[in-house]
Each structure stands twice: as C-alpha cells, then as structure tokens.
Design a protein around this motif. Structure first.
Motif, PDB file in Angstrom:
ATOM      1  N   THR A  32       0.838  -1.211   0.000  1.00  0.00           N
ATOM      2  CA  THR A  32       0.000   0.000   0.000  1.00  0.00           C
ATOM      3  C   THR A  32       0.869   1.256   0.000  1.00  0.00           C
ATOM      4  OG1 THR A  32      -0.164  -0.074   2.431  1.00  0.00           O
ATOM      5  CG2 THR A  32      -1.939  -1.098   1.173  1.00  0.00           C
ATOM      6  N   VAL A  36      -3.256   5.396  -2.300  1.00  0.00           N
ATOM      7  CA  VAL A  36      -4.441   4.553  -2.142  1.00  0.00           C
ATOM      8  C   VAL A  36      -5.546   5.378  -1.496  1.00  0.00           C
ATOM      9  CG1 VAL A  36      -3.094   2.427  -1.913  1.00  0.00           C
ATOM     10  CG2 VAL A  36      -3.730   3.717   0.152  1.00  0.00           C
ATOM     11  N   TYR A  38      -7.960   4.971   1.622  1.00  0.00           N
ATOM     12  CA  TYR A  38      -8.302   4.212   2.821  1.00  0.00           C
ATOM     13  C   TYR A  38      -9.773   4.434   3.150  1.00  0.00           C
ATOM     14  CZ  TYR A  38      -3.288   3.617   3.672  1.00  0.00           C
ATOM     15  OH  TYR A  38      -1.966   3.273   3.555  1.00  0.00           O
ATOM     16  N   SER A 139      -2.254  10.000  -0.650  1.00  0.00           N
ATOM     17  CA  SER A 139      -3.312   9.048  -0.318  1.00  0.00           C
ATOM     18  C   SER A 139      -4.464   9.763   0.373  1.00  0.00           C
ATOM     19  CB  SER A 139      -2.774   7.928   0.570  1.00  0.00           C
ATOM     20  OG  SER A 139      -1.987   7.034  -0.185  1.00  0.00           O
ATOM     21  N   ARG A 178      -6.932   1.995  -5.785  1.00  0.00           N
ATOM     22  CA  ARG A 178      -6.772   0.905  -4.813  1.00  0.00           C
ATOM     23  C   ARG A 178      -7.426   1.340  -3.496  1.00  0.00           C
ATOM     24  NH1 ARG A 178      -2.322  -2.483  -5.669  1.00  0.00           N
ATOM     25  NH2 ARG A 178      -1.327  -2.021  -3.686  1.00  0.00           N
ATOM     26  N   VAL A 180      -8.450   0.568   0.429  1.00  0.00           N
ATOM     27  CA  VAL A 180      -7.863  -0.192   1.532  1.00  0.00           C
ATOM     28  C   VAL A 180      -8.693  -0.060   2.803  1.00  0.00           C
ATOM     29  CG1 VAL A 180      -5.810  -0.511   2.964  1.00  0.00           C
ATOM     30  CG2 VAL A 180      -5.557   0.205   0.578  1.00  0.00           C
ATOM     31  N   GLU A 195      -5.511  -5.842   2.984  1.00  0.00           N
ATOM     32  CA  GLU A 195      -5.028  -5.775   1.609  1.00  0.00           C
ATOM     33  C   GLU A 195      -5.905  -4.853   0.757  1.00  0.00           C
ATOM     34  OE1 GLU A 195      -2.266  -7.143   0.418  1.00  0.00           O
ATOM     35  OE2 GLU A 195      -1.800  -7.948   2.412  1.00  0.00           O
ATOM     36  N   PRO A 196      -5.307  -4.160  -0.196  1.00  0.00           N
ATOM     37  CA  PRO A 196      -6.080  -3.277  -1.081  1.00  0.00           C
ATOM     38  C   PRO A 196      -6.910  -4.059  -2.083  1.00  0.00           C
ATOM     39  CG  PRO A 196      -3.780  -3.333  -1.755  1.00  0.00           C
ATOM     40  CD  PRO A 196      -3.860  -4.080  -0.460  1.00  0.00           C
ATOM     41  N   SER A 198      -9.278  -3.370  -5.897  1.00  0.00           N
ATOM     42  CA  SER A 198      -9.560  -2.401  -6.958  1.00  0.00           C
ATOM     43  C   SER A 198     -10.530  -2.994  -7.967  1.00  0.00           C
ATOM     44  CB  SER A 198      -8.256  -1.993  -7.658  1.00  0.00           C
ATOM     45  OG  SER A 198      -7.618  -3.121  -8.221  1.00  0.00           O
TER      46      SER A 198
END
Length: 231
Positions: A32, A36, A38, A139, A178, A180, A195-196, A198
């Motif tokens: 990550t 990303v 979150y 992010s 992505r 998360v 884990e991410p 997508s």
C-alpha cells in the motif's frame, strides 16, 4: 506516496496532542505504499481523530465542507452540533462556537482536508480534488459511515458514493484506484489495514461497486474481530 504535506498549524497541533495522548501503533501491508484510498469507520469522530493524530504519513481526508469554512462551521455548531445534538442553550452555543469555528476550520484546512458536498452538484469538485491528490501521490482517507454518531466498533451501513472516485481517476489516468480497509482499535491502541482491492479490467461499474463495498464491509468487520473489538 507523498509522506508529508500538512501545514504548520496542523503539524504543531498534532505534535502537542501527541505529547499527552496515548500512542497508537500502525500496521499496514507493504503493497500500500503507492497512493491509495483508505476506507474506515467514523465512530463519532474517534477514528478520524486517531488516524489524523498517529498515521505516519499525511492523508487527504474527506470532510463535510462546512467545517472548512469559518462562517459555515460556526453555523453548523450553533444550529446543530451544540444545540440539537448536545442540547445546549443557543446563547451558550454561540459563545462556544465562535472561537471554536476559527480553530477547527483553520486546523482542517491546514490538514489539507478535501471538502465533501452532500446532496449537491458540487460533489464533482470533491472527486476532482481527490483525483488530483492521487495523481500527486497523496493518499486519501474516507469515513462513509451513514450513522457517523455510532460509537460501536462494528461498521454499520456505509455510503457507497465514494467509489465513484474510480470513474474519475480511471478516465484521467487509465489506472484503477486501490481501496484499503482501515480499522482503529482502541483496545489495542492500533491502526491496522488489510489488503487493497480495486476494480477489475472491463468490469461493469455497478458490479465492481457491489464487490468492493462487500469486501470493505467484511474486512472492516474481520479487522475489528481480529483485534478483539467485537465478539
């Protein structure tokens, strides 16, 4: 990922509070490191507070737009937060809201919050700002819990509109966002991510939306259970 872009006012405030508030550890999967988005439970401001305080890198937080403008912030406190939610007398609410509105609006702007415009066409600005942030390597963290006043460790129903970031980001970059899952455990003083996930190539948006929403909900539940926050 850009590691530090907060303003001086935020960084000074963060440093001061860190001297008196218990430290939280952070566990994030190695994959990550790139920008990303979150997704976390709101938990009546507890999660945003802890993540803002102890997350090791700067994050662009989605924040209701009224809190990023001094006058709107003042009215929100007077007309709703202090009076309807907390039951304050309106005169007292005004006295409390006036200085607080200066502090909060400036603090969140220094924290580089992204304004969220609920029920307005301006929500497009939210997505555009989010895409620009991701393209710069910044992010984002979003708290889409519908009942944000819920203090339970278990994530309840969540707005799914945040997933439209994917459409705007993919249109500009040809890449997928992505997402998360991010949980805050008060019991363990821990910020922990899974884990991410997508969107997949050529996947219909509505199908991907349901799949990712289901994944996020399940993983937040699993993280809370793993930490012993729920049975």
């Amino acid at each position: 990922m850009v590691s530090n872009f907060y303003g001086k006012f935020f960084l000074i405030s963060q440093w001061i509070i860190r001297q008196i508030y218990p430290t939280y550890k952070v566990e994030i999967p190695e994959n990550t490191q790139e920008p990303v988005v979150y997704i976390s439970h709101h938990q009546n401001l507890f999660n945003p507070f802890i993540i803002y305080l102890w997350f090791p890198k700067s994050l662009r937080t989605w924040i209701l737009h009224v809190f990023l403008d001094r006058k709107s912030c003042y009215q929100q406190y007077v007309d709703y937060t202090f009076t309807k939610r907390m039951g304050m007398n309106k005169t007292i609410a005004k006295l409390c809201a006036y200085p607080l509105s200066f502090i909060i609006s400036n603090l969140l702007k220094s924290g580089k919050g992204i304004p969220v415009y609920r029920g307005s066409r301006k929500i497009v600005n939210t997505f555009q700002l989010s895409v620009e942030a991701l393209k710069r390597g910044e992010s984002i963290v979003i708290y889409p819990t519908i009942d944000y006043t819920n203090t339970s460790n278990e994530t309840k129903a969540m707005y799914e509109g945040y997933l439209y970031i994917e459409k705007y980001y993919f249109k500009e970059t040809g890449q997928h966002v992505r997402f998360v899952p991010l949980h805050v455990s008060k019991k363990n003083r821990l910020i922990i991510a899974d884990e991410p996930i997508s969107f997949q190539e050529n996947e219909h948006f509505s199908e991907g939306q349901k799949r990712i929403e289901h994944y996020i909900q399940n993983k937040l539940y699993e993280l809370a259970k793993k930490c012993g926050d729920i049975e």
